[in-house]
Design a protein around this motif. Structure first.
Motif, PDB file in Angstrom:
ATOM      1  N   ALA A   1       0.620  -1.415   0.147  1.00 54.86           N
ATOM      2  CA  ALA A   1      -0.217   0.192  -0.351  1.00 54.86           C
ATOM      3  C   ALA A   1       1.358   1.493   0.232  1.00 54.86           C
ATOM      4  CB  ALA A   1      -1.192  -0.214   1.055  1.00 54.86           C
ATOM      5  N   ALA A   2       1.658   1.223   0.588  1.00 55.38           N
ATOM      6  CA  ALA A   2       2.853   2.751   0.674  1.00 55.38           C
ATOM      7  C   ALA A   2       3.405   2.906  -0.743  1.00 55.38           C
ATOM      8  CB  ALA A   2       4.042   2.067   2.239  1.00 55.38           C
ATOM      9  N   LEU A   3       4.120   2.000  -1.097  1.00 59.26           N
ATOM     10  CA  LEU A   3       4.298   1.645  -2.597  1.00 59.26           C
ATOM     11  C   LEU A   3       4.059   2.529  -3.961  1.00 59.26           C
ATOM     12  CD1 LEU A   3       6.248  -1.365  -2.798  1.00 59.26           C
ATOM     13  CD2 LEU A   3       7.717   0.463  -2.631  1.00 59.26           C
ATOM     14  N   TYR A   4       2.541   1.719  -3.499  1.00 55.48           N
ATOM     15  CA  TYR A   4       1.421   2.355  -4.845  1.00 55.48           C
ATOM     16  C   TYR A   4       1.595   3.502  -3.989  1.00 55.48           C
ATOM     17  CZ  TYR A   4      -3.466   3.100  -6.346  1.00 55.48           C
ATOM     18  OH  TYR A   4      -4.311   3.213  -6.913  1.00 55.48           O
ATOM     19  N   TYR A   5       0.073   3.824  -3.200  1.00 57.83           N
ATOM     20  CA  TYR A   5       0.357   5.730  -2.184  1.00 57.83           C
ATOM     21  C   TYR A   5       1.658   6.671  -3.746  1.00 57.83           C
ATOM     22  CZ  TYR A   5      -1.732   9.460  -0.062  1.00 57.83           C
ATOM     23  OH  TYR A   5      -1.362  11.123   0.545  1.00 57.83           O
ATOM     24  N   MET A   6       2.808   6.268  -2.887  1.00 57.12           N
ATOM     25  CA  MET A   6       4.447   6.503  -3.057  1.00 57.12           C
ATOM     26  C   MET A   6       4.499   6.969  -4.309  1.00 57.12           C
ATOM     27  SD  MET A   6       4.721   8.318   0.227  1.00 57.12           S
ATOM     28  CE  MET A   6       6.263   8.779  -0.356  1.00 57.12           C
ATOM     29  N   ALA A   7       3.895   5.941  -5.209  1.00 55.53           N
ATOM     30  CA  ALA A   7       4.213   6.203  -6.404  1.00 55.53           C
ATOM     31  C   ALA A   7       3.053   6.956  -7.771  1.00 55.53           C
ATOM     32  CB  ALA A   7       4.306   4.451  -7.682  1.00 55.53           C
ATOM     33  N   GLY A   8       1.894   7.324  -6.385  1.00 59.38           N
ATOM     34  CA  GLY A   8       0.952   8.314  -7.162  1.00 59.38           C
ATOM     35  C   GLY A   8      -0.569   7.954  -7.245  1.00 59.38           C
ATOM     36  N   GLY A   9      -0.610   6.491  -6.526  1.00 57.56           N
ATOM     37  CA  GLY A   9      -1.161   6.216  -6.304  1.00 57.56           C
ATOM     38  C   GLY A   9      -2.784   7.362  -5.418  1.00 57.56           C
ATOM     39  N   SER A  10      -3.936   6.503  -6.406  1.00 55.34           N
ATOM     40  CA  SER A  10      -5.469   6.640  -5.699  1.00 55.34           C
ATOM     41  C   SER A  10      -5.323   6.583  -4.063  1.00 55.34           C
ATOM     42  CB  SER A  10      -6.732   6.489  -6.479  1.00 55.34           C
ATOM     43  OG  SER A  10      -7.222   7.168  -5.796  1.00 55.34           O
ATOM     44  N   PHE A  11      -5.560   7.265  -3.431  1.00 54.12           N
ATOM     45  CA  PHE A  11      -5.915   6.857  -2.270  1.00 54.12           C
ATOM     46  C   PHE A  11      -6.922   6.439  -1.568  1.00 54.12           C
ATOM     47  CE2 PHE A  11      -8.022   7.968   2.378  1.00 54.12           C
ATOM     48  CZ  PHE A  11      -6.694   7.195   2.981  1.00 54.12           C
ATOM     49  N   LYS A  12      -8.149   6.897  -2.792  1.00 55.42           N
ATOM     50  CA  LYS A  12      -9.727   6.382  -2.555  1.00 55.42           C
ATOM     51  C   LYS A  12      -9.533   4.894  -2.692  1.00 55.42           C
ATOM     52  CE  LYS A  12     -14.392   6.869  -4.442  1.00 55.42           C
ATOM     53  NZ  LYS A  12     -14.899   7.511  -5.112  1.00 55.42           N
ATOM     54  N   LYS A  13      -9.054   4.413  -4.445  1.00 53.86           N
ATOM     55  CA  LYS A  13      -9.019   3.409  -4.968  1.00 53.86           C
ATOM     56  C   LYS A  13      -8.104   1.946  -3.803  1.00 53.86           C
ATOM     57  CE  LYS A  13      -8.755   3.755  -9.794  1.00 53.86           C
ATOM     58  NZ  LYS A  13      -8.447   3.698 -10.935  1.00 53.86           N
ATOM     59  N   LEU A  14      -6.853   2.589  -2.756  1.00 53.65           N
ATOM     60  CA  LEU A  14      -6.528   2.652  -1.513  1.00 53.65           C
ATOM     61  C   LEU A  14      -7.531   2.256   0.323  1.00 53.65           C
ATOM     62  CD1 LEU A  14      -3.165   1.602  -1.002  1.00 53.65           C
ATOM     63  CD2 LEU A  14      -2.553   3.621  -0.036  1.00 53.65           C
ATOM     64  N   LEU A  15      -8.827   2.863  -0.022  1.00 54.73           N
ATOM     65  CA  LEU A  15      -9.081   2.757   0.888  1.00 54.73           C
ATOM     66  C   LEU A  15      -9.920   1.404   1.049  1.00 54.73           C
ATOM     67  CD1 LEU A  15      -9.737   4.032   4.064  1.00 54.73           C
ATOM     68  CD2 LEU A  15     -10.987   5.437   2.679  1.00 54.73           C
ATOM     69  N   VAL A  16     -11.063   1.973  -0.354  1.00 53.58           N
ATOM     70  CA  VAL A  16     -11.841   0.320  -0.335  1.00 53.58           C
ATOM     71  C   VAL A  16     -11.172  -0.757  -0.732  1.00 53.58           C
ATOM     72  CG1 VAL A  16     -13.256  -0.735  -2.260  1.00 53.58           C
ATOM     73  CG2 VAL A  16     -13.082   1.687  -2.010  1.00 53.58           C
ATOM     74  N   SER A  17      -9.286  -0.767  -1.030  1.00 60.38           N
ATOM     75  CA  SER A  17      -8.839  -1.805  -1.425  1.00 60.38           C
ATOM     76  C   SER A  17      -8.922  -2.149   0.344  1.00 60.38           C
ATOM     77  CB  SER A  17      -7.551  -1.956  -1.511  1.00 60.38           C
ATOM     78  OG  SER A  17      -8.333  -1.917  -3.490  1.00 60.38           O
ATOM     79  N   GLY A  18      -8.272  -1.973   0.912  1.00 63.72           N
ATOM     80  CA  GLY A  18      -8.029  -1.564   2.444  1.00 63.72           C
ATOM     81  C   GLY A  18      -9.218  -2.337   3.092  1.00 63.72           C
ATOM     82  N   LEU A  19     -10.161  -1.492   2.849  1.00 63.01           N
ATOM     83  CA  LEU A  19     -11.253  -2.207   3.417  1.00 63.01           C
ATOM     84  C   LEU A  19     -11.904  -3.182   3.585  1.00 63.01           C
ATOM     85  CD1 LEU A  19     -13.559   1.618   3.971  1.00 63.01           C
ATOM     86  CD2 LEU A  19     -12.613   0.281   5.798  1.00 63.01           C
ATOM     87  N   SER A  20     -11.923  -3.889   1.673  1.00 62.40           N
ATOM     88  CA  SER A  20     -12.363  -5.322   1.486  1.00 62.40           C
ATOM     89  C   SER A  20     -11.283  -6.300   1.951  1.00 62.40           C
ATOM     90  CB  SER A  20     -11.768  -5.164  -0.294  1.00 62.40           C
ATOM     91  OG  SER A  20     -12.991  -4.229  -1.068  1.00 62.40           O
ATOM     92  N   ALA A  21      -9.651  -5.790   1.870  1.00 63.94           N
ATOM     93  CA  ALA A  21      -8.857  -6.624   2.928  1.00 63.94           C
ATOM     94  C   ALA A  21      -8.728  -7.244   4.189  1.00 63.94           C
ATOM     95  CB  ALA A  21      -7.661  -6.023   2.575  1.00 63.94           C
TER      96      ALA A  21
END
Length: 415
Positions: A215-235
């Motif tokens: 998650a840290a790599l994806y976000y620091m690469a410029g990824g979407s925080f919204k997508k990251l949040l949805v994926s995290g809640l699903s996990a």
């Protein structure tokens, strides 16, 4: 861009003419950093500098503290098992020697060449994890089948999953921050299979560490925080429905250790007693009482509690500051890296080590539920120490290559 406009060139023409010789070699070397052009006329985008010495001192201090703590906390355990009191310390020293050679190798091995192993290393780790689960080479300790025994060597492949996952996603996200595309599908298959095999060990703490690192790599690469949040809640939802009974019990006991003080809550209670006994200044090196068969795994997962008892709040604060300085220097190295791959590689290593240290210290102080994860560079464990030192070597190599500073246009015009 400002430099291009004032030279009267468009973007495309600037790229076409960047290799033209418009002045002699000496003038070129003087303007672009003094000898960093490699003998040609095209300036490179990085300079070679010595490795980060501050980072070396930080890791050296952590290792020395770790050896002292292992000797103090491991001696009673060694005597109880009928072996030499320095048994655990000597074994840790042997892994330390191997780790130093690994760090030296990666410190001198161009980190950009690691991209060639984007998929190879994770596949090797996946095979090793499968060998642990499905062959007699797998070794069980405390009802956890996490170790691979090959002759005199006992290794934990899940530790190797940390640099493998960092390398794979640092390479992929350095090209683009798209969460899902055709090129990343094989990576997710490897990642998912690795998590499944680690879950079978079981090793929930390593799964949490790997997922947060991703998650840290994806976000620091410029990824979407919204997508990251949805994926995290699903996990998180998946974890809630797949968590095992003993893991649920750990959570309930964490809320109130006195519900089962002689079984599930025992470690937490004894660890907190060690913190209380240590006070502000500690009881002195080697004088811990909790390590005398009161605190299980005092030389591994709960070594921070033994340090807290012997060196008190000041000792704990010093260790926390060392890890904070490690994170700071790592982020400085990442900011100076000449390419996105190096930036993400440095960030991934920093986050993996820093978050693992946080988890271990938080468990020892009962800030989060108990999980079996070592304190980087300090806890007894050859696999953890060796892998951590190899990642440290990669970080040193990245620190040797820095972004080249270009002089302002106003100064160039004077030429």
């Amino acid at each position: 861009m400002y430099y291009q406009r004032n030279q009267g060139y468009g973007d495309s023409r600037f790229l076409q003419n960047q290799n033209r010789r418009s002045f002699d070699r000496d003038t070129h070397r003087e303007r672009y950093g003094g000898g960093n052009s490699g003998g040609g006329y095209t300036p490179k985008n990085y300079i070679i500098s010595p490795p980060d010495k501050t980072l070396i001192w930080i890791i050296g201090a952590l290792i020395v503290i770790g050896l002292m703590a292992i000797f103090s906390a491991g001696s009673p355990r060694a005597i109880a098992e009928g072996v030499n009191p320095v048994f655990f310390t000597v074994r840790q020293l042997a892994w330390l020697v191997g780790g130093i050679f690994g760090a030296m190798f990666f410190a001198n091995y161009d980190y950009r060449k690691l991209r060639a192993y984007t998929y190879q290393l994770p596949i090797v780790v996946l095979v090793l994890l499968a060998l642990v689960q499905f062959t007699p080479l797998g070794h069980t300790v405390n009802e956890a089948k996490r170790w691979l025994v090959m002759g005199p060597i006992q290794f934990q492949p899940s530790e190797l999953a940390k640099p493998a996952i960092i390398l794979m996603f640092a390479s992929l996200f350095s090209e683009n921050a798209t969460l899902l595309d055709d090129k990343k599908i094989p990576a997710y298959i490897i990642f998912g299979a690795s998590l499944l095999l680690i879950y079978k060990q079981p090793n929930l703490s390593m799964i949490i560490l790997l997922c947060f690192t991703f998650a840290a790599l994806y976000y620091m690469a410029g990824g979407s925080f919204k997508k990251l949040l949805v994926s995290g809640l699903s996990a998180a939802a998946v974890v809630v429905f797949t968590i095992r009974d003993y893991q649920k019990q750990r959570f309930m006991v964490w809320l109130d250790p006195n519900k089962d003080p002689l079984n599930a809550g025992y470690n937490i209670i004894q660890s907190l007693v060690a913190f209380v006994e240590g006070g502000f200044f500690g009881v002195g090196f080697g004088n811990s009482k909790q390590k005398l068969s009161w605190l299980p795994e005092g030389h591994t997962d709960f070594i921070f509690a033994v340090i807290a008892e012997e060196f008190g709040f000041l000792g704990c604060f010093f260790i926390i500051m060392l890890f904070a300085m490690f994170l700071h220097r790592s982020f400085v190295i990442a900011s100076r890296s000449p390419d996105m791959f190096g930036k993400l590689l440095a960030i991934g290593i920093a986050f993996s080590v820093g978050f693992q240290a946080f988890m271990n210290m938080a468990v020892a102080s009962s800030f989060i539920p108990a999980t079996g994860i070592p304190l980087p560079f300090i806890s007894y464990g050859g696999s953890s120490l060796f892998v951590s030192l190899c990642m440290f070597g990669v970080l040193l190599n990245i620190s040797k290559k820095r972004v080249q500073r270009i002089r302002p246009y106003a100064k160039k015009a004077a030429y």
